[in-house]
Design a protein around this motif. Structure first.
Motif, PDB file in Angstrom:
ATOM      1  N   GLY A  41       0.800  -1.212   0.000  1.00  0.00           N
ATOM      2  CA  GLY A  41       0.000   0.000   0.000  1.00  0.00           C
ATOM      3  C   GLY A  41       0.834   1.263   0.000  1.00  0.00           C
ATOM      4  N   ASP A  42       2.117   1.153  -0.337  1.00  0.00           N
ATOM      5  CA  ASP A  42       2.996   2.315  -0.392  1.00  0.00           C
ATOM      6  C   ASP A  42       2.819   3.011  -1.730  1.00  0.00           C
ATOM      7  N   ARG A  43       2.891   4.316  -1.709  1.00  0.00           N
ATOM      8  CA  ARG A  43       2.689   5.101  -2.925  1.00  0.00           C
ATOM      9  C   ARG A  43       3.933   5.135  -3.804  1.00  0.00           C
ATOM     10  N   GLN A  44       5.093   4.849  -3.217  1.00  0.00           N
ATOM     11  CA  GLN A  44       6.333   4.946  -3.981  1.00  0.00           C
ATOM     12  C   GLN A  44       7.251   3.777  -3.647  1.00  0.00           C
ATOM     13  N   ILE A  45       8.081   3.421  -4.606  1.00  0.00           N
ATOM     14  CA  ILE A  45       9.172   2.487  -4.364  1.00  0.00           C
ATOM     15  C   ILE A  45      10.228   3.270  -3.610  1.00  0.00           C
ATOM     16  N   ASP A  46      10.656   2.743  -2.459  1.00  0.00           N
ATOM     17  CA  ASP A  46      11.716   3.417  -1.721  1.00  0.00           C
ATOM     18  C   ASP A  46      12.948   2.529  -1.674  1.00  0.00           C
ATOM     19  N   THR A  47      13.998   2.995  -1.020  1.00  0.00           N
ATOM     20  CA  THR A  47      15.257   2.257  -1.012  1.00  0.00           C
ATOM     21  C   THR A  47      15.149   0.942  -0.249  1.00  0.00           C
ATOM     22  N   ALA A  48      14.273   0.876   0.750  1.00  0.00           N
ATOM     23  CA  ALA A  48      14.093  -0.387   1.474  1.00  0.00           C
ATOM     24  C   ALA A  48      13.430  -1.434   0.580  1.00  0.00           C
ATOM     25  N   HIS A  49      12.476  -1.023  -0.257  1.00  0.00           N
ATOM     26  CA  HIS A  49      11.878  -1.962  -1.222  1.00  0.00           C
ATOM     27  C   HIS A  49      12.956  -2.511  -2.154  1.00  0.00           C
ATOM     28  N   LEU A  50      13.815  -1.611  -2.643  1.00  0.00           N
ATOM     29  CA  LEU A  50      14.875  -2.046  -3.563  1.00  0.00           C
ATOM     30  C   LEU A  50      15.863  -2.982  -2.869  1.00  0.00           C
ATOM     31  N   LEU A  51      16.254  -2.655  -1.635  1.00  0.00           N
ATOM     32  CA  LEU A  51      17.174  -3.520  -0.888  1.00  0.00           C
ATOM     33  C   LEU A  51      16.561  -4.900  -0.673  1.00  0.00           C
ATOM     34  N   HIS A  52      15.297  -4.938  -0.293  1.00  0.00           N
ATOM     35  CA  HIS A  52      14.603  -6.209  -0.054  1.00  0.00           C
ATOM     36  C   HIS A  52      14.613  -7.073  -1.314  1.00  0.00           C
ATOM     37  N   SER A  53      14.260  -6.477  -2.424  1.00  0.00           N
ATOM     38  CA  SER A  53      14.205  -7.218  -3.675  1.00  0.00           C
ATOM     39  C   SER A  53      15.604  -7.665  -4.116  1.00  0.00           C
ATOM     40  N   LEU A  54      16.611  -6.814  -3.926  1.00  0.00           N
ATOM     41  CA  LEU A  54      17.997  -7.191  -4.258  1.00  0.00           C
ATOM     42  C   LEU A  54      18.448  -8.391  -3.443  1.00  0.00           C
ATOM     43  N   LEU A  55      18.190  -8.359  -2.140  1.00  0.00           N
ATOM     44  CA  LEU A  55      18.628  -9.457  -1.270  1.00  0.00           C
ATOM     45  C   LEU A  55      17.957 -10.773  -1.639  1.00  0.00           C
ATOM     46  N   GLU A  56      16.689 -10.700  -2.020  1.00  0.00           N
ATOM     47  CA  GLU A  56      15.968 -11.920  -2.390  1.00  0.00           C
ATOM     48  C   GLU A  56      16.414 -12.482  -3.729  1.00  0.00           C
ATOM     49  N   ALA A  57      16.742 -11.601  -4.687  1.00  0.00           N
ATOM     50  CA  ALA A  57      16.915 -12.052  -6.061  1.00  0.00           C
ATOM     51  C   ALA A  57      18.353 -12.167  -6.554  1.00  0.00           C
ATOM     52  N   ASP A  58      19.302 -11.481  -5.919  1.00  0.00           N
ATOM     53  CA  ASP A  58      20.633 -11.379  -6.503  1.00  0.00           C
ATOM     54  C   ASP A  58      21.703 -12.028  -5.628  1.00  0.00           C
ATOM     55  N   PRO A  59      22.222 -13.186  -6.040  1.00  0.00           N
ATOM     56  CA  PRO A  59      23.241 -13.871  -5.237  1.00  0.00           C
ATOM     57  C   PRO A  59      24.536 -13.067  -5.107  1.00  0.00           C
ATOM     58  N   GLU A  60      24.874 -12.242  -6.111  1.00  0.00           N
ATOM     59  CA  GLU A  60      26.081 -11.413  -6.014  1.00  0.00           C
ATOM     60  C   GLU A  60      25.926 -10.354  -4.930  1.00  0.00           C
ATOM     61  N   VAL A  61      24.730  -9.835  -4.758  1.00  0.00           N
ATOM     62  CA  VAL A  61      24.467  -8.866  -3.691  1.00  0.00           C
ATOM     63  C   VAL A  61      24.580  -9.553  -2.338  1.00  0.00           C
TER      64      VAL A  61
END
Length: 196
Positions: A41-61
């Motif tokens: 329900g957030d109106r914008q993508i913020d840096t925490a959303h990006l960090l969460h998605s990076l940690l889940e999806a990117d093994p290099e991260v």
């Protein structure tokens, strides 16, 4: 119809601009962050959303962190965002003085999600890192470095709460032979300014 972008907030890069400058893997990360923002329900993508998605999806991260337990702690904080940790962020724009969100009212579905100013800056920094390396597309480590470039954003706050040192992680990224080639072009945001 009222604007879904809060007053004073930057709209950020458009989906077309972002998709054309990021690797397929990073495009998937951005899509995951967008889905997470809408679901929460957030109106914008913020840096925490990006960090969460990076940690889940990117093994290099994930590999630049100290251990698997540190990644698990980070994900634990990020998962709690909508049920506890991070509730103070609801209805605010990241890094813009907590301007209240202007929108369709409580309970209304979010149809389009923009970018917080900090998330937009992190994405632009990721693309700039790729440019400085002479690469056409930004990678997950580029985005992580972009997130770490602002010591006052939500992603760095989550890292600190989980006991992760953003400065150490940034140095690891810069030491990476693939993404660190242009590291000297980026100032260390954590370096102390010498006193005369």
């Amino acid at each position: 119809m009222q604007s879904r972008t809060p007053q004073g907030a930057e709209p950020g890069p458009t989906r077309t601009e972002t998709d054309s400058r990021v690797s397929a893997a990073l495009a998937s990360v951005v899509a995951g962050a967008r889905r997470r923002a809408v679901r929460d329900g957030d109106r914008q993508i913020d840096t925490a959303h990006l960090l969460h998605s990076l940690l889940e999806a990117d093994p290099e991260v994930r590999a630049v962190f100290d251990e698997g337990a540190q990644v698990a702690r980070l994900l634990g904080y990020l998962v709690q965002r909508s049920i506890g940790y991070g509730l103070q962020w609801q209805g605010t724009v990241e890094d813009s003085g907590a301007v209240p969100v202007v929108g369709a009212g409580q309970g209304a579905p979010v149809k389009e999600t923009g970018w917080s100013p900090s998330a937009s800056a992190a994405m632009e920094a990721a693309i700039e890192r790729a440019d400085l390396r002479g690469e056409p597309w930004a990678l997950g480590l580029d985005l992580l470095a972009g997130l770490l470039a602002d010591p006052d954003n939500r992603a760095v706050e989550v890292l600190a709460r989980a006991g992760a040192d953003a400065q150490v992680i940034l140095r690891r990224i810069e030491a990476d032979p693939l993404t660190g080639a242009a590291a000297d072009a980026f100032a260390d945001p954590y370096a102390e300014t010498p006193v005369d």
